[in-house]
Design a protein around this motif. Structure first.
Motif, PDB file in Angstrom:
ATOM      1  N   TYR A 135      23.215   7.992  17.394  1.00 54.59           N
ATOM      2  CA  TYR A 135      22.733   6.678  16.938  1.00 54.59           C
ATOM      3  C   TYR A 135      21.218   6.631  16.992  1.00 54.59           C
ATOM      4  CZ  TYR A 135      27.470   4.736  17.102  1.00 54.59           C
ATOM      5  OH  TYR A 135      28.781   4.482  16.870  1.00 54.59           O
ATOM      6  N   LEU A 136      20.650   7.121  18.113  1.00 55.74           N
ATOM      7  CA  LEU A 136      19.205   7.118  18.313  1.00 55.74           C
ATOM      8  C   LEU A 136      18.521   7.926  17.212  1.00 55.74           C
ATOM      9  CD1 LEU A 136      17.340   5.975  20.571  1.00 55.74           C
ATOM     10  CD2 LEU A 136      17.215   8.319  21.445  1.00 55.74           C
ATOM     11  N   GLY A 137      19.108   9.070  16.870  1.00 48.34           N
ATOM     12  CA  GLY A 137      18.561   9.920  15.820  1.00 48.34           C
ATOM     13  C   GLY A 137      18.485   9.181  14.500  1.00 48.34           C
ATOM     14  N   TRP A 138      19.576   8.483  14.126  1.00 48.26           N
ATOM     15  CA  TRP A 138      19.585   7.714  12.881  1.00 48.26           C
ATOM     16  C   TRP A 138      18.511   6.636  12.899  1.00 48.26           C
ATOM     17  CZ3 TRP A 138      21.544   8.788   8.367  1.00 48.26           C
ATOM     18  CH2 TRP A 138      22.623   9.668   8.284  1.00 48.26           C
ATOM     19  N   LEU A 139      18.361   5.943  14.063  1.00 47.86           N
ATOM     20  CA  LEU A 139      17.379   4.859  14.193  1.00 47.86           C
ATOM     21  C   LEU A 139      15.972   5.408  13.983  1.00 47.86           C
ATOM     22  CD1 LEU A 139      17.151   1.835  14.946  1.00 47.86           C
ATOM     23  CD2 LEU A 139      16.673   2.574  17.279  1.00 47.86           C
ATOM     24  N   THR A 140      15.661   6.557  14.634  1.00 48.46           N
ATOM     25  CA  THR A 140      14.342   7.164  14.488  1.00 48.46           C
ATOM     26  C   THR A 140      14.081   7.512  13.028  1.00 48.46           C
ATOM     27  OG1 THR A 140      14.901   8.204  16.575  1.00 48.46           O
ATOM     28  CG2 THR A 140      12.825   8.866  15.553  1.00 48.46           C
ATOM     29  N   GLY A 141      15.075   8.098  12.370  1.00 50.63           N
ATOM     30  CA  GLY A 141      14.928   8.477  10.974  1.00 50.63           C
ATOM     31  C   GLY A 141      14.617   7.277  10.099  1.00 50.63           C
ATOM     32  N   ALA A 142      15.345   6.178  10.306  1.00 48.37           N
ATOM     33  CA  ALA A 142      15.141   4.968   9.504  1.00 48.37           C
ATOM     34  C   ALA A 142      13.733   4.408   9.724  1.00 48.37           C
ATOM     35  CB  ALA A 142      16.200   3.937   9.857  1.00 48.37           C
ATOM     36  N   CYS A 143      13.268   4.404  11.002  1.00 41.60           N
ATOM     37  CA  CYS A 143      11.927   3.894  11.306  1.00 41.60           C
ATOM     38  C   CYS A 143      10.861   4.723  10.609  1.00 41.60           C
ATOM     39  CB  CYS A 143      11.680   3.915  12.816  1.00 41.60           C
ATOM     40  SG  CYS A 143      12.667   2.715  13.688  1.00 41.60           S
ATOM     41  N   LEU A 144      11.036   6.058  10.662  1.00 37.83           N
ATOM     42  CA  LEU A 144      10.064   6.961  10.049  1.00 37.83           C
ATOM     43  C   LEU A 144       9.973   6.701   8.549  1.00 37.83           C
ATOM     44  CD1 LEU A 144       8.306   9.322  11.054  1.00 37.83           C
ATOM     45  CD2 LEU A 144      10.057  10.865  10.157  1.00 37.83           C
ATOM     46  N   PHE A 145      11.140   6.485   7.912  1.00 41.04           N
ATOM     47  CA  PHE A 145      11.183   6.234   6.479  1.00 41.04           C
ATOM     48  C   PHE A 145      10.405   4.967   6.132  1.00 41.04           C
ATOM     49  CE2 PHE A 145      13.301   4.254   2.817  1.00 41.04           C
ATOM     50  CZ  PHE A 145      13.137   5.269   1.881  1.00 41.04           C
ATOM     51  N   LEU A 146      10.638   3.895   6.915  1.00 43.32           N
ATOM     52  CA  LEU A 146       9.959   2.624   6.642  1.00 43.32           C
ATOM     53  C   LEU A 146       8.461   2.748   6.856  1.00 43.32           C
ATOM     54  CD1 LEU A 146      12.550   0.164   8.177  1.00 43.32           C
ATOM     55  CD2 LEU A 146      11.983   0.468   5.761  1.00 43.32           C
ATOM     56  N   LEU A 147       8.070   3.494   7.889  1.00 42.80           N
ATOM     57  CA  LEU A 147       6.646   3.699   8.186  1.00 42.80           C
ATOM     58  C   LEU A 147       5.962   4.400   7.010  1.00 42.80           C
ATOM     59  CD1 LEU A 147       4.513   3.462  10.514  1.00 42.80           C
ATOM     60  CD2 LEU A 147       5.013   5.866  10.979  1.00 42.80           C
ATOM     61  N   CYS A 148       6.583   5.483   6.530  1.00 46.17           N
ATOM     62  CA  CYS A 148       6.012   6.236   5.397  1.00 46.17           C
ATOM     63  C   CYS A 148       5.897   5.337   4.174  1.00 46.17           C
ATOM     64  CB  CYS A 148       6.876   7.444   5.066  1.00 46.17           C
ATOM     65  SG  CYS A 148       6.897   8.668   6.355  1.00 46.17           S
ATOM     66  N   TRP A 149       6.919   4.553   3.958  1.00 45.51           N
ATOM     67  CA  TRP A 149       6.934   3.615   2.829  1.00 45.51           C
ATOM     68  C   TRP A 149       5.693   2.726   2.880  1.00 45.51           C
ATOM     69  CZ3 TRP A 149      11.054   2.898  -0.760  1.00 45.51           C
ATOM     70  CH2 TRP A 149      10.889   1.825  -1.615  1.00 45.51           C
ATOM     71  N   LYS A 150       5.411   2.217   4.091  1.00 48.68           N
ATOM     72  CA  LYS A 150       4.283   1.302   4.259  1.00 48.68           C
ATOM     73  C   LYS A 150       2.965   2.033   3.982  1.00 48.68           C
ATOM     74  CE  LYS A 150       2.337  -2.085   7.446  1.00 48.68           C
ATOM     75  NZ  LYS A 150       1.088  -1.907   6.737  1.00 48.68           N
ATOM     76  N   VAL A 151       2.805   3.240   4.517  1.00 50.53           N
ATOM     77  CA  VAL A 151       1.562   3.992   4.317  1.00 50.53           C
ATOM     78  C   VAL A 151       1.326   4.240   2.826  1.00 50.53           C
ATOM     79  CG1 VAL A 151       0.423   6.202   4.728  1.00 50.53           C
ATOM     80  CG2 VAL A 151       1.640   5.066   6.586  1.00 50.53           C
ATOM     81  N   ILE A 152       2.372   4.667   2.128  1.00 47.91           N
ATOM     82  CA  ILE A 152       2.219   4.942   0.696  1.00 47.91           C
ATOM     83  C   ILE A 152       1.863   3.664  -0.046  1.00 47.91           C
ATOM     84  CG2 ILE A 152       3.472   5.618  -1.389  1.00 47.91           C
ATOM     85  CD1 ILE A 152       5.122   7.499   0.449  1.00 47.91           C
ATOM     86  N   SER A 153       2.529   2.590   0.303  1.00 48.47           N
ATOM     87  CA  SER A 153       2.296   1.314  -0.353  1.00 48.47           C
ATOM     88  C   SER A 153       0.855   0.835  -0.144  1.00 48.47           C
ATOM     89  CB  SER A 153       3.300   0.299   0.203  1.00 48.47           C
ATOM     90  OG  SER A 153       2.826  -0.994  -0.028  1.00 48.47           O
ATOM     91  N   ASP A 154       0.326   1.026   1.088  1.00 49.05           N
ATOM     92  CA  ASP A 154      -1.048   0.597   1.364  1.00 49.05           C
ATOM     93  C   ASP A 154      -2.058   1.401   0.554  1.00 49.05           C
ATOM     94  OD1 ASP A 154      -0.049  -1.218   3.056  1.00 49.05           O
ATOM     95  OD2 ASP A 154      -0.537  -0.150   4.905  1.00 49.05           O
ATOM     96  N   ASN A 155      -1.733   2.677   0.268  1.00 44.18           N
ATOM     97  CA  ASN A 155      -2.678   3.533  -0.432  1.00 44.18           C
ATOM     98  C   ASN A 155      -2.555   3.458  -1.946  1.00 44.18           C
ATOM     99  OD1 ASN A 155      -4.203   4.798   1.671  1.00 44.18           O
ATOM    100  ND2 ASN A 155      -2.285   5.760   2.281  1.00 44.18           N
ATOM    101  N   THR A 156      -1.612   2.672  -2.415  1.00 45.83           N
ATOM    102  CA  THR A 156      -1.440   2.572  -3.861  1.00 45.83           C
ATOM    103  C   THR A 156      -2.229   1.369  -4.374  1.00 45.83           C
ATOM    104  OG1 THR A 156       0.772   3.429  -3.574  1.00 45.83           O
ATOM    105  CG2 THR A 156       0.294   2.425  -5.691  1.00 45.83           C
ATOM    106  N   MET A 157      -2.918   1.558  -5.518  1.00 42.90           N
ATOM    107  CA  MET A 157      -3.600   0.411  -6.125  1.00 42.90           C
ATOM    108  C   MET A 157      -2.591  -0.286  -7.024  1.00 42.90           C
ATOM    109  SD  MET A 157      -7.353   1.736  -6.989  1.00 42.90           S
ATOM    110  CE  MET A 157      -8.301   2.736  -5.886  1.00 42.90           C
ATOM    111  N   TRP A 158      -2.045  -1.388  -6.530  1.00 45.60           N
ATOM    112  CA  TRP A 158      -0.937  -2.025  -7.239  1.00 45.60           C
ATOM    113  C   TRP A 158      -1.354  -2.617  -8.573  1.00 45.60           C
ATOM    114  CZ3 TRP A 158       3.715  -0.694  -6.243  1.00 45.60           C
ATOM    115  CH2 TRP A 158       4.030  -0.195  -4.963  1.00 45.60           C
ATOM    116  N   VAL A 159      -2.676  -2.900  -8.718  1.00 47.47           N
ATOM    117  CA  VAL A 159      -3.117  -3.441 -10.017  1.00 47.47           C
ATOM    118  C   VAL A 159      -2.837  -2.463 -11.144  1.00 47.47           C
ATOM    119  CG1 VAL A 159      -4.846  -5.151  -9.432  1.00 47.47           C
ATOM    120  CG2 VAL A 159      -5.440  -2.717  -9.291  1.00 47.47           C
ATOM    121  N   PHE A 160      -3.007  -1.157 -10.838  1.00 48.38           N
ATOM    122  CA  PHE A 160      -2.722  -0.148 -11.868  1.00 48.38           C
ATOM    123  C   PHE A 160      -1.228  -0.030 -12.134  1.00 48.38           C
ATOM    124  CE2 PHE A 160      -6.920   1.730 -10.575  1.00 48.38           C
ATOM    125  CZ  PHE A 160      -7.544   1.469 -11.777  1.00 48.38           C
TER     126      PHE A 160
END
Lengths: 271, 276
Positions: free
Chosen positions: A25-50
């Motif tokens: 269970y812990l492994g799945w939780l860590t994986g899900a957190c990592l995915f959301l974190l990466c999502w946020k980093v990519i989103s912050d670095n994208t210029m959404w206007v383009f």
């Protein structure tokens, strides 16, 4: 413990121990957190206007590509022919070099472990460099043109064909090899009679498959000056002639389709 | 003709496969080697043609000491010893004729064999042998198009094309049905008689061994525990070779009728002891 006993004394079986279950269970939780974190980093670095007007830009590009300037196709036959030649000659050269390398690399046919290591180094070196990068290097050395493309394709193919072929050699049945050795046959005769017939279908299949891949790879080699249709593609994109780019796309698509069909037919016929 | 003395084989894993083997095979004798799986039967015959290297001891074929040969000399010595295999060990994608002719590889140069240009006498002999083993119609077929019994006949023809002095036969019948097994054993037996060939035949099926061999050698855990005439093999000796079992199981194995060889009255019909 997966097997435990109830108070009544009957054994119970579960797939995992409680501890292993919680760790999972812990492994799945860590994986899900990592995915959301990466999502946020990519989103912050994208210029959404383009990104917001991506749909408009895309449809704009497509409208410039259409209708394709079909008359441009007249000037593409020669580069397309070059592309096919780069792929075919490069594949032939590559498999000619890969064939001995594979026999030196296979555990059951190599003359010596040191030779085997050397052969494996050749295979890894060839595989680790993409043909586009081989082409860049060779254009610098040999100058632009078809020759650089052919050699780039050949160098990349050694690793691919060599690796798959030596794995096939290691998987042959050992008893026919024993039987041929037991007749007093020499080393090369054992290869010719005991090993080669067993790997021939694999060898033919691998070669045709690589040729098919090389057709696709050789279409982009022109981007770095190594000849073929990629040269035209590069020129058309640079001059923003999108209706010519679309003609090139259609031609590449048709060629790849035909090569896939041919390779599927050939492999079917051999195996 | 073939003499083994003090032959030991220990695998790198430390397993002792053969211990102090003493064995002499006179010319023309057909010897069956029986024993449980893992007793070292295959190792023993492979030590003779050096597909497996014996750890120590001496193996002589005629005047040649086989254990010290290498390279060209080993290849020359191997020509005199032909081997027949359990799973036939034919090269599936080659034709029957190519498989048979491969028996001559030891005497033909690389390029001749590569181009399949064998000397005319080898080809004539191959035709004759295929006729002899009963496969004259199968010459152009690929080896994998044949049935088990036919494949073993090709294996026998390949072995005989070597014109050997000695046959090393490793479980020739293990993959065959009872009838074909008998036919194959009879063929090997006849060919040995025709050419005065000595043979060592590893075999699981004790009934077949008794029927077709001149002599039986029992191997247990790498040691020879019995060496004698087939008639001398009784329940007690089988227990020494294979371990405790009720050997008196007459009628349990369906004996097919029409076996030409007269059988001893006390014949035991025996189930074989597991796969190898």
């Amino acid at each position: 413990m997966p097997v435990s006993t109830t108070t009544q004394g009957t054994p119970i079986w579960r797939l995992r121990t409680t501890r292993a279950q919680w760790l999972q269970y812990l492994g799945w939780l860590t994986g899900a957190c990592l995915f959301l974190l990466c999502w946020k980093v990519i989103s912050d670095n994208t210029m959404w206007v383009f990104v917001e007007d991506a749909g408009r830009q895309g449809s704009d590009l497509i409208s410039r590509m259409l209708p394709p300037e079909w008359s441009y196709a007249q000037r593409l036959w020669k580069p397309m022919w070059d592309t096919l030649n780069i792929a075919t000659l490069g594949t032939l050269l590559g498999i000619a070099m890969a064939f001995p390398v594979a026999f030196l690399a296979a555990r059951n046919t190599t003359p010596h472990p040191l030779v085997r290591s050397a052969a494996l180094v050749i295979i890894v070196a060839s595989r680790s460099i993409n043909s586009l990068i081989w082409a860049m290097l060779l254009v610098t050395i040999l100058g632009p043109g078809v020759l650089a493309g052919i050699i780039a394709i050949a160098l990349r193919s050694i690793g691919f064909v060599g690796k798959l072929l030596y794995e096939a050699i290691e998987e042959i049945h050992p008893t026919p090899v024993e039987a041929i050795s037991a007749t007093g046959a020499g080393r090369l005769q054992v290869m010719n009679y005991g090993v080669l017939p067993q790997v021939m279908p694999a060898f033919a299949g691998i070669s045709v498959y690589r040729w098919d891949i090389n057709i696709r790879e050789s279409t982009v080699l022109g981007l770095v000056g190594a000849g073929g249709i990629g040269l035209q593609l590069n020129a058309a994109i640079n001059s923003l002639a999108w209706n010519q780019v679309s003609v090139i796309f259609v031609m590449i698509f048709a060629t790849v389709l035909v090569s896939e069909w041919i390779s599927a037919r050939v492999r079917h016929a051999i195996i | 003709m073939l003499t083994l003395s003090q032959v030991n084989k220990r695998y790198p894993t430390g397993d002792r496969a053969l211990t102090d083997i003493e064995l002499a095979l006179p010319r023309g004798q057909v010897m069956a080697l029986i024993g449980p799986s893992g007793a070292g039967k295959s190792t023993l015959i492979r030590c003779v043609n050096r597909l497996v290297e014996p750890s120590s001891g001496s193996i002589r074929l005629g005047d040649t000491e086989l254990t010290r040969l290498s390279g060209r000399e080993l290849r020359r010595a191997r020509r005199a010893m032909a081997m027949i295999f359990q799973e036939y060990a034919l090269v599936d994608r080659l034709t029957v004729m190519e498989n048979v002719l491969s028996g001559r590889l030891g005497q033909v140069g690389f390029w001749r064999s590569f181009l399949r240009r064998y000397p005319a006498d080898a080809v004539t002999e191959a035709f004759r042998l295929l006729e002899r083993v009963g496969l004259p119609h199968a010459i152009d077929k690929r080896a994998d198009a044949l049935s088990g019994g036919q494949r073993q006949r090709v294996g026998i023809a390949r072995a005989l094309l070597q014109d050997p002095q000695l046959l090393l036969v490793d479980e020739p019948t293990a993959s065959l049905d009872p009838k074909t097994s008998r036919q194959i054993m009879r063929l090997i037996r006849e060919l040995c008689a025709e050419r005065e060939l000595g043979a060592i035949i590893n075999i699981h099926d004790v009934a077949l061994a008794r029927q077709f061999a001149d002599r039986i050698v029992g191997l247990r855990a790498g040691e020879i525990v019995f060496d004698g005439k087939p008639e001398a093999l009784n329940a007690e000796i089988l227990t020494t070779i294979y371990g405790e079992e009720d050997w008196d199981t007459q009628g349990e194995v369906g004996d097919e009728a029409g076996a030409h060889t007269p059988e001893p009255a006390t014949r035991l019909a025996l189930a074989s002891g597991g796969a190898s």
